[in-house]
Scaffold this motif. Structure first.
Motif, mmCIF file in Angstrom:
data_model
loop_
_atom_site.group_PDB
_atom_site.id
_atom_site.type_symbol
_atom_site.label_atom_id
_atom_site.label_comp_id
_atom_site.label_asym_id
_atom_site.label_seq_id
_atom_site.Cartn_x
_atom_site.Cartn_y
_atom_site.Cartn_z
ATOM 1 N N GLY A 1 17.466 16.357 10.593
ATOM 2 C CA GLY A 1 17.115 16.448 9.305
ATOM 3 C C GLY A 1 16.718 17.726 9.120
ATOM 4 O O GLY A 1 15.827 18.023 9.688
ATOM 5 N N CYS A 2 16.869 18.401 7.994
ATOM 6 C CA CYS A 2 16.280 19.778 7.786
ATOM 7 C C CYS A 2 14.793 19.861 7.540
ATOM 8 O O CYS A 2 14.054 20.667 7.968
ATOM 9 C CB CYS A 2 17.061 20.429 6.657
ATOM 10 N N ALA B 1 22.865 32.402 6.982
ATOM 11 C CA ALA B 1 22.017 31.684 8.010
ATOM 12 C C ALA B 1 22.532 30.406 8.846
ATOM 13 O O ALA B 1 22.302 30.125 9.918
ATOM 14 C CB ALA B 1 20.485 31.341 7.314
ATOM 15 N N PRO C 1 22.008 15.274 7.994
ATOM 16 C CA PRO C 1 23.300 16.088 7.935
ATOM 17 C C PRO C 1 23.866 15.700 9.419
ATOM 18 O O PRO C 1 23.398 14.548 10.055
ATOM 19 C CB PRO C 1 22.615 17.584 8.150
ATOM 20 N N ILE D 1 6.924 28.028 13.393
ATOM 21 C CA ILE D 1 7.261 27.805 12.002
ATOM 22 C C ILE D 1 8.486 27.792 11.578
ATOM 23 O O ILE D 1 9.425 28.630 12.101
ATOM 24 C CB ILE D 1 6.353 28.851 11.101
ATOM 25 N N LYS E 1 17.909 31.229 16.750
ATOM 26 C CA LYS E 1 16.992 30.539 17.827
ATOM 27 C C LYS E 1 16.236 29.406 17.342
ATOM 28 O O LYS E 1 15.699 29.434 16.005
ATOM 29 C CB LYS E 1 15.934 31.617 18.253
HETATM 30 C C1 HEC Z 1 14.719 21.975 15.127
HETATM 31 C C2 HEC Z 1 13.941 22.789 13.760
HETATM 32 C C3 HEC Z 1 15.054 22.903 12.645
HETATM 33 C C4 HEC Z 1 16.200 22.239 12.167
HETATM 34 C C5 HEC Z 1 16.335 20.849 12.233
HETATM 35 C C6 HEC Z 1 16.679 23.034 11.019
HETATM 36 N N1 HEC Z 1 16.112 24.339 10.990
HETATM 37 FE FE1 HEC Z 1 16.530 25.954 9.739
HETATM 38 N N2 HEC Z 1 15.452 27.179 10.964
HETATM 39 C C7 HEC Z 1 14.629 26.664 12.058
HETATM 40 C C8 HEC Z 1 13.943 27.837 12.397
HETATM 41 C C9 HEC Z 1 12.948 28.049 13.757
HETATM 42 C C10 HEC Z 1 14.364 28.936 11.460
HETATM 43 C C11 HEC Z 1 13.955 30.457 11.854
HETATM 44 C C12 HEC Z 1 14.906 30.986 12.744
HETATM 45 C C13 HEC Z 1 14.913 32.553 13.014
HETATM 46 O O1 HEC Z 1 13.759 32.973 12.655
HETATM 47 O O2 HEC Z 1 15.733 33.184 13.564
HETATM 48 C C14 HEC Z 1 15.566 28.683 10.755
HETATM 49 C C15 HEC Z 1 16.079 29.225 9.712
HETATM 50 C C16 HEC Z 1 16.748 28.866 8.662
HETATM 51 C C17 HEC Z 1 17.244 29.490 7.801
HETATM 52 C C18 HEC Z 1 17.136 30.981 7.439
HETATM 53 C C19 HEC Z 1 15.780 31.505 6.751
HETATM 54 C C20 HEC Z 1 15.649 32.870 6.596
HETATM 55 O O3 HEC Z 1 14.898 33.304 5.637
HETATM 56 O O4 HEC Z 1 16.695 33.743 7.168
HETATM 57 C C21 HEC Z 1 17.870 28.664 6.694
HETATM 58 C C22 HEC Z 1 18.867 29.051 5.559
HETATM 59 C C23 HEC Z 1 17.843 27.376 7.332
HETATM 60 N N3 HEC Z 1 17.019 27.384 8.626
HETATM 61 C C24 HEC Z 1 18.415 25.959 6.780
HETATM 62 C C25 HEC Z 1 18.297 24.868 7.555
HETATM 63 C C26 HEC Z 1 19.196 23.729 7.136
HETATM 64 C C27 HEC Z 1 19.733 23.708 5.531
HETATM 65 C C28 HEC Z 1 18.836 22.854 7.779
HETATM 66 C C29 HEC Z 1 19.390 21.260 7.854
HETATM 67 C C30 HEC Z 1 20.950 21.222 7.674
HETATM 68 C C31 HEC Z 1 17.830 23.373 8.905
HETATM 69 N N4 HEC Z 1 17.671 24.718 8.603
HETATM 70 C C32 HEC Z 1 17.481 22.508 10.003
HETATM 71 C C33 HEC Z 1 14.601 25.255 12.428
HETATM 72 C C34 HEC Z 1 15.075 24.408 12.112
#
Ligand code: HEC
Length: 116
Positions: A37-38, A79, A33, A64, A85
């Motif tokens: 990357g996710c 989300a 993206p 996690i 955070k």
């Molecule tokens: C650097 C690490 C990181 C990356 C890269 C990342 N995420 Fe996350 N994401 C997290 C973390 C840590 C949380 C949990 C945050 C919290 O609990 O507030 C989260 C939460 C989420 C949630 C919410 C889950 C829930 O059950 O509420 C979604 C949806 C999500 N991410 C989608 C994505 C997508 C799609 C991408 C790529 C475009 C992405 N994330 C990239 C770390 C990341």
């Protein structure tokens, strides 16, 4: 006439390589993206992943990345449009969010079939 072909051929090759299926597009967007990357934090298929292990006051802790292939589209969309955070803010369009959601659920039908 020969020269015309030389001009057109590269354009045709370029254009055809630009045709990818919506599934391929979504898979690429998930990994690349506008930012990191996710998969690095949520795993290849969105099953969640341990990003890091650390010790706090001598207790083992895990950082996690959430499982993201088991939530509704509205939760997913929310989300991605809210500050989280430890997760970067991507500013994805609705179309991109939809593509990512479909990518994470592309095997759902097959899974259901196997469960029967
Ligand atoms: C650097 C690490 C990181 C990356 C890269 C990342 N995420 Fe996350 N994401 C997290 C973390 C840590 C949380 C949990 C945050 C919290 O609990 O507030 C989260 C939460 C989420 C949630 C919410 C889950 C829930 O059950 O509420 C979604 C949806 C999500 N991410 C989608 C994505 C997508 C799609 C991408 C790529 C475009 C992405 N994330 C990239 C770390 C990341």
């Amino acid at each position: 006439m020969k020269y015309l072909l030389f001009l057109i051929l590269p354009i045709l090759v370029w254009a055809s390589s630009d045709f990818i299926s919506p599934q391929e597009y979504a898979a690429q967007l998930y990994k690349n993206p506008r930012g990191i990357g996710c998969q690095h934090c949520h795993g290849e298929n969105g099953n969640g992943k341990i990003i890091a292990k650390y010790k706090h006051k001598n207790i083992e802790k895990e950082f996690i990345g959430a499982k993201i292939n088991n939530i509704s589209y509205s939760e997913f969309h929310r989300a991605l449009n809210r500050r989280k955070k430890a997760m970067p803010r991507y500013f994805l369009t609705d179309k991109e969010v939809q593509a990512l959601y479909l990518h994470l659920h592309k095997n759902d039908k097959a899974k259901k079939k196997n469960a029967k």
